[in-house]
Write a protein that holds these residues in place. Sequence first.
Motif, PDB file in Angstrom:
ATOM      1  N   ALA B  71      10.530  -5.570  -5.555  1.00 57.36           N
ATOM      2  CA  ALA B  71      10.606  -6.121  -4.194  1.00 57.36           C
ATOM      3  C   ALA B  71       9.529  -5.502  -3.305  1.00 57.36           C
ATOM      4  O   ALA B  71       8.966  -6.170  -2.427  1.00 57.36           O
ATOM      5  CB  ALA B  71      11.997  -5.875  -3.602  1.00 57.36           C
ATOM      6  N   MET B  72       9.231  -4.217  -3.527  1.00 61.92           N
ATOM      7  CA  MET B  72       8.150  -3.574  -2.765  1.00 61.92           C
ATOM      8  C   MET B  72       6.811  -4.252  -3.092  1.00 61.92           C
ATOM      9  O   MET B  72       5.976  -4.452  -2.215  1.00 61.92           O
ATOM     10  CB  MET B  72       8.058  -2.087  -3.122  1.00 61.92           C
ATOM     11  N   CYS B  73       6.641  -4.586  -4.365  1.00 63.11           N
ATOM     12  CA  CYS B  73       5.411  -5.301  -4.762  1.00 63.11           C
ATOM     13  C   CYS B  73       5.328  -6.643  -4.054  1.00 63.11           C
ATOM     14  O   CYS B  73       4.247  -7.062  -3.628  1.00 63.11           O
ATOM     15  CB  CYS B  73       5.375  -5.519  -6.276  1.00 63.11           C
ATOM     16  N   ASP B  74       6.470  -7.311  -3.933  1.00 64.78           N
ATOM     17  CA  ASP B  74       6.494  -8.586  -3.208  1.00 64.78           C
ATOM     18  C   ASP B  74       5.966  -8.397  -1.791  1.00 64.78           C
ATOM     19  O   ASP B  74       5.181  -9.208  -1.287  1.00 64.78           O
ATOM     20  CB  ASP B  74       7.932  -9.132  -3.115  1.00 64.78           C
ATOM     21  N   ALA B  75       6.433  -7.318  -1.140  1.00 62.97           N
ATOM     22  CA  ALA B  75       6.039  -7.071   0.253  1.00 62.97           C
ATOM     23  C   ALA B  75       4.522  -6.880   0.353  1.00 62.97           C
ATOM     24  O   ALA B  75       3.863  -7.435   1.240  1.00 62.97           O
ATOM     25  CB  ALA B  75       6.784  -5.855   0.797  1.00 62.97           C
ATOM     26  N   VAL B  76       3.956  -6.103  -0.581  1.00 59.61           N
ATOM     27  CA  VAL B  76       2.505  -5.870  -0.561  1.00 59.61           C
ATOM     28  C   VAL B  76       1.767  -7.176  -0.835  1.00 59.61           C
ATOM     29  O   VAL B  76       0.780  -7.506  -0.176  1.00 59.61           O
ATOM     30  CB  VAL B  76       2.104  -4.797  -1.605  1.00 59.61           C
ATOM     31  N   GLU B  77       2.271  -7.914  -1.806  1.00 57.83           N
ATOM     32  CA  GLU B  77       1.623  -9.183  -2.176  1.00 57.83           C
ATOM     33  C   GLU B  77       1.614 -10.154  -0.985  1.00 57.83           C
ATOM     34  O   GLU B  77       0.604 -10.792  -0.701  1.00 57.83           O
ATOM     35  CB  GLU B  77       2.390  -9.793  -3.359  1.00 57.83           C
ATOM     36  N   ASP B  78       2.736 -10.208  -0.267  1.00 54.39           N
ATOM     37  CA  ASP B  78       2.826 -11.094   0.898  1.00 54.39           C
ATOM     38  C   ASP B  78       1.827 -10.686   1.974  1.00 54.39           C
ATOM     39  O   ASP B  78       1.140 -11.526   2.566  1.00 54.39           O
ATOM     40  CB  ASP B  78       4.249 -11.072   1.484  1.00 54.39           C
ATOM     41  N   LEU B  79       1.746  -9.379   2.244  1.00 54.57           N
ATOM     42  CA  LEU B  79       0.823  -8.908   3.282  1.00 54.57           C
ATOM     43  C   LEU B  79      -0.631  -9.140   2.857  1.00 54.57           C
ATOM     44  O   LEU B  79      -1.480  -9.499   3.678  1.00 54.57           O
ATOM     45  CB  LEU B  79       1.046  -7.427   3.577  1.00 54.57           C
ATOM     46  N   HIS B  80      -0.895  -8.940   1.587  1.00 49.36           N
ATOM     47  CA  HIS B  80      -2.268  -9.138   1.112  1.00 49.36           C
ATOM     48  C   HIS B  80      -2.675 -10.610   1.230  1.00 49.36           C
ATOM     49  O   HIS B  80      -3.816 -10.926   1.576  1.00 49.36           O
ATOM     50  CB  HIS B  80      -2.412  -8.658  -0.332  1.00 49.36           C
ATOM     51  N   ALA B  81      -1.733 -11.491   0.961  1.00 47.56           N
ATOM     52  CA  ALA B  81      -2.022 -12.930   1.087  1.00 47.56           C
ATOM     53  C   ALA B  81      -2.403 -13.253   2.530  1.00 47.56           C
ATOM     54  O   ALA B  81      -3.221 -14.142   2.787  1.00 47.56           O
ATOM     55  CB  ALA B  81      -0.810 -13.739   0.647  1.00 47.56           C
ATOM     56  N   LYS B  82      -1.832 -12.517   3.467  1.00 52.54           N
ATOM     57  CA  LYS B  82      -2.071 -12.789   4.888  1.00 52.54           C
ATOM     58  C   LYS B  82      -3.347 -12.106   5.398  1.00 52.54           C
ATOM     59  O   LYS B  82      -4.099 -12.688   6.173  1.00 52.54           O
ATOM     60  CB  LYS B  82      -0.848 -12.281   5.665  1.00 52.54           C
ATOM     61  N   PHE B  83      -3.579 -10.882   4.970  1.00 59.22           N
ATOM     62  CA  PHE B  83      -4.665 -10.087   5.580  1.00 59.22           C
ATOM     63  C   PHE B  83      -5.844  -9.815   4.648  1.00 59.22           C
ATOM     64  O   PHE B  83      -6.842  -9.272   5.085  1.00 59.22           O
ATOM     65  CB  PHE B  83      -4.111  -8.756   6.102  1.00 59.22           C
ATOM     66  N   ASN B  84      -5.718 -10.139   3.405  1.00 60.16           N
ATOM     67  CA  ASN B  84      -6.809  -9.947   2.437  1.00 60.16           C
ATOM     68  C   ASN B  84      -7.416  -8.544   2.550  1.00 60.16           C
ATOM     69  O   ASN B  84      -8.566  -8.373   2.949  1.00 60.16           O
ATOM     70  CB  ASN B  84      -7.881 -11.019   2.653  1.00 60.16           C
ATOM     71  N   PHE B  85      -6.641  -7.551   2.202  1.00 60.70           N
ATOM     72  CA  PHE B  85      -7.058  -6.161   2.384  1.00 60.70           C
ATOM     73  C   PHE B  85      -8.305  -5.834   1.563  1.00 60.70           C
ATOM     74  O   PHE B  85      -8.462  -6.283   0.428  1.00 60.70           O
ATOM     75  CB  PHE B  85      -5.924  -5.208   1.990  1.00 60.70           C
ATOM     76  N   ASP B  86      -9.165  -5.019   2.172  1.00 60.80           N
ATOM     77  CA  ASP B  86     -10.342  -4.519   1.451  1.00 60.80           C
ATOM     78  C   ASP B  86      -9.982  -3.309   0.616  1.00 60.80           C
ATOM     79  O   ASP B  86     -10.655  -2.988  -0.369  1.00 60.80           O
ATOM     80  CB  ASP B  86     -11.432  -4.128   2.457  1.00 60.80           C
ATOM     81  N   CYS B  87      -8.946  -2.616   1.055  1.00 57.91           N
ATOM     82  CA  CYS B  87      -8.591  -1.359   0.384  1.00 57.91           C
ATOM     83  C   CYS B  87      -7.087  -1.131   0.509  1.00 57.91           C
ATOM     84  O   CYS B  87      -6.506  -1.386   1.573  1.00 57.91           O
ATOM     85  CB  CYS B  87      -9.383  -0.227   1.071  1.00 57.91           C
ATOM     86  N   ILE B  88      -6.465  -0.682  -0.574  1.00 56.43           N
ATOM     87  CA  ILE B  88      -5.026  -0.372  -0.560  1.00 56.43           C
ATOM     88  C   ILE B  88      -4.852   1.054  -1.082  1.00 56.43           C
ATOM     89  O   ILE B  88      -5.335   1.393  -2.173  1.00 56.43           O
ATOM     90  CB  ILE B  88      -4.222  -1.370  -1.423  1.00 56.43           C
ATOM     91  N   LEU B  89      -4.183   1.873  -0.284  1.00 57.28           N
ATOM     92  CA  LEU B  89      -4.004   3.288  -0.632  1.00 57.28           C
ATOM     93  C   LEU B  89      -2.515   3.595  -0.752  1.00 57.28           C
ATOM     94  O   LEU B  89      -1.723   3.209   0.099  1.00 57.28           O
ATOM     95  CB  LEU B  89      -4.616   4.175   0.454  1.00 57.28           C
ATOM     96  N   VAL B  90      -2.177   4.314  -1.799  1.00 60.67           N
ATOM     97  CA  VAL B  90      -0.765   4.649  -2.059  1.00 60.67           C
ATOM     98  C   VAL B  90      -0.700   6.140  -2.385  1.00 60.67           C
ATOM     99  O   VAL B  90      -1.525   6.630  -3.166  1.00 60.67           O
ATOM    100  CB  VAL B  90      -0.236   3.845  -3.274  1.00 60.67           C
ATOM    101  N   PRO B  91       0.223   6.884  -1.797  1.00 59.15           N
ATOM    102  CA  PRO B  91       0.337   8.298  -2.199  1.00 59.15           C
ATOM    103  C   PRO B  91       0.821   8.402  -3.650  1.00 59.15           C
ATOM    104  O   PRO B  91       1.689   7.641  -4.070  1.00 59.15           O
ATOM    105  CB  PRO B  91       1.367   8.883  -1.221  1.00 59.15           C
ATOM    106  N   ALA B  92       0.235   9.327  -4.392  1.00 57.24           N
ATOM    107  CA  ALA B  92       0.593   9.458  -5.820  1.00 57.24           C
ATOM    108  C   ALA B  92       1.854  10.308  -5.975  1.00 57.24           C
ATOM    109  O   ALA B  92       1.846  11.363  -6.598  1.00 57.24           O
ATOM    110  CB  ALA B  92      -0.571  10.059  -6.596  1.00 57.24           C
ATOM    111  N   THR B  93       2.912   9.830  -5.381  1.00 61.67           N
ATOM    112  CA  THR B  93       4.218  10.479  -5.501  1.00 61.67           C
ATOM    113  C   THR B  93       4.984   9.821  -6.648  1.00 61.67           C
ATOM    114  O   THR B  93       4.470   8.901  -7.292  1.00 61.67           O
ATOM    115  CB  THR B  93       4.996  10.270  -4.199  1.00 61.67           C
TER     116      THR B  93
END
Lengths: 262, 322
Positions: B71-93
């Motif tokens: 579901a978290m992936c869904d959220a990122v995918e939805d936002l990316h579809a809207k904003f077309n991110f140049d860069c995505i950063l995730v803490p390596a936790t």
Amino acid sequence: MRMVCVVKFVPDVDSFSYDYAQDEVRRDQVRMVLNPDDVCAVSFALKMKEQDGDSHIEVVTMAPRSVKPHMEDLLRLDIDEGTIISDPAFAGSDTYATSTILGKYLESRKFDCLLTGTRSLDGATSHVPAQLAEVLGMDQMQDIIAIESLDSAEAVFTIEDEQYLRTYAMGMPGILALARASGYALPYIAYEDFDKDVSDKLTFVTNATLHCAPDEIGLSGSLTQVVHTYAKHHHTRAGKIVHTDDAGIDAVHSFLEERGYV
Amino acid sequence: MSDTTHILVVQDSEQCGETTSVLSLIEPLYGEGSPTLFLLAFEACDDSLFGHFHHVYRPKPSGSGMIDIPAMCDAVEDLHAKFNFDCILVPATRVGRMLAPRIARRLHTGLVADVVEVKNDGDRPLMLRSAYSGNIMAAIGAVGDGPLMMSVHPGQCRYSKAPSFATQVHHFETGTRSKSSIRLLSTEKKPLHYDIRKSDILVSGGGGAKKHFALLTQLADALGGEVSASRKLVDQGIAPRSIQVGQSGKIVSPKLYIAIGIDGAIQHVEGMQRIETIISVNTSSKAPICALSDLVVEGDAKDFMEKLLTRISQDPQQGESR
């Protein structure tokens, strides 16, 4: 209960040593070993099979053909089949391309649970278990330190983080990635099986079987590229050497006193 | 879509504060001031990081309080579809390590793990990370058209700037196309341990001190510090994993580090960062860690600790509060 263990044979990087004074890595006697986290995955599967003789274990690795003797040693344990996915076309695959290739093979297999390690000694990215889960449309959990129960419907397991031990249930089929801290250990090969012929249990799979497109695999299918590598510089210090005699202890005490620690 | 660079940071849902480290890589990549920064903040996290971002997106709470990676992936995918991110950063936790690889697959983009530094090689960003248990550093570039994506090593990247943006917070609903079967059955708080990452003084034991763990504690107490350990002691069950220093443990930066019976395997030294003073105690002054030390004691670990404790006990101010 059918279990697939996805494993990797890695250079034993713990046997690397570093000459900090010369700033160089020494890897004269490096040997290949089964990745320690993956040892736990295979060991757990064997433990399950010990309890349920009808269980079936397949060990799968994507590797050069040269890992054959290592795989044969695993097959001298109570493992039903071993598969080495190997093709020159796969060389240079990053984790994305690797999960594509492994996913393509695993899509053709029927299993209740996929067991693997959380991270490998060499790359240590932890990408492949999670990316396999995405390719196969399964749930996945990593850093597992204990699997309390496992059957074809559900697994119950514990993960450990900084503050908590958390126990989860996950529907099967799913992917369970174990941590070295689980401590599951491989049994020894029985003496009489040291030279046992296990060729009937071992299969090589190439891209002639998997039919991955050329732009999905190897360097062409990789979405990251190692541009260069270098040895990390370590800051050496010209430390004074003392001993544990009275003069040495006095020197340590004075050293600590000058810096306000005693 | 504007020409502005869009950067998405995905906040860790368990260790919310660890996300701060990610911010340290943005300026080296894109310079100061120009990119538009987005934060995807899940329900468990408070608003303490919001001021570092122009836009914060909060998915509608699922109500389950669970880690639902698909579901978290869904959220990122939805936002990316809207904003077309140049860069995505995730803490390596722990959560980030499960989440980032799946996002990368969804978006058909490359992912580099545990990045500690970024550099621009001409127009091409290079992400630096260690490999082979810290034996080697690798500079990795991205290939393809997807967003530049990396997980960021939380222990080795630091960010200390004050929040300065007038943040807009947006609540949004993600689809329910992905659903995890994972259920949390129980949570048990572990016995309270100090955090060795916050210690100023660490007395650290290795294989040469494995029979003398109590002495390590006594020496740490006498110096007002805490005990840490090498992987060898942890793997042998002598020390808890929470106090392990190294590539597979924690990155520590105390003012004083006393390494007792530790040879200095690379994976251990990887965990020793920005330490002011190192004292090593080893039966051989040729052990690798000795070359990194300000003071080397060649001798037996037990002998050293007993004698130093006796010497400290003779100090007139011993027992006063430090």
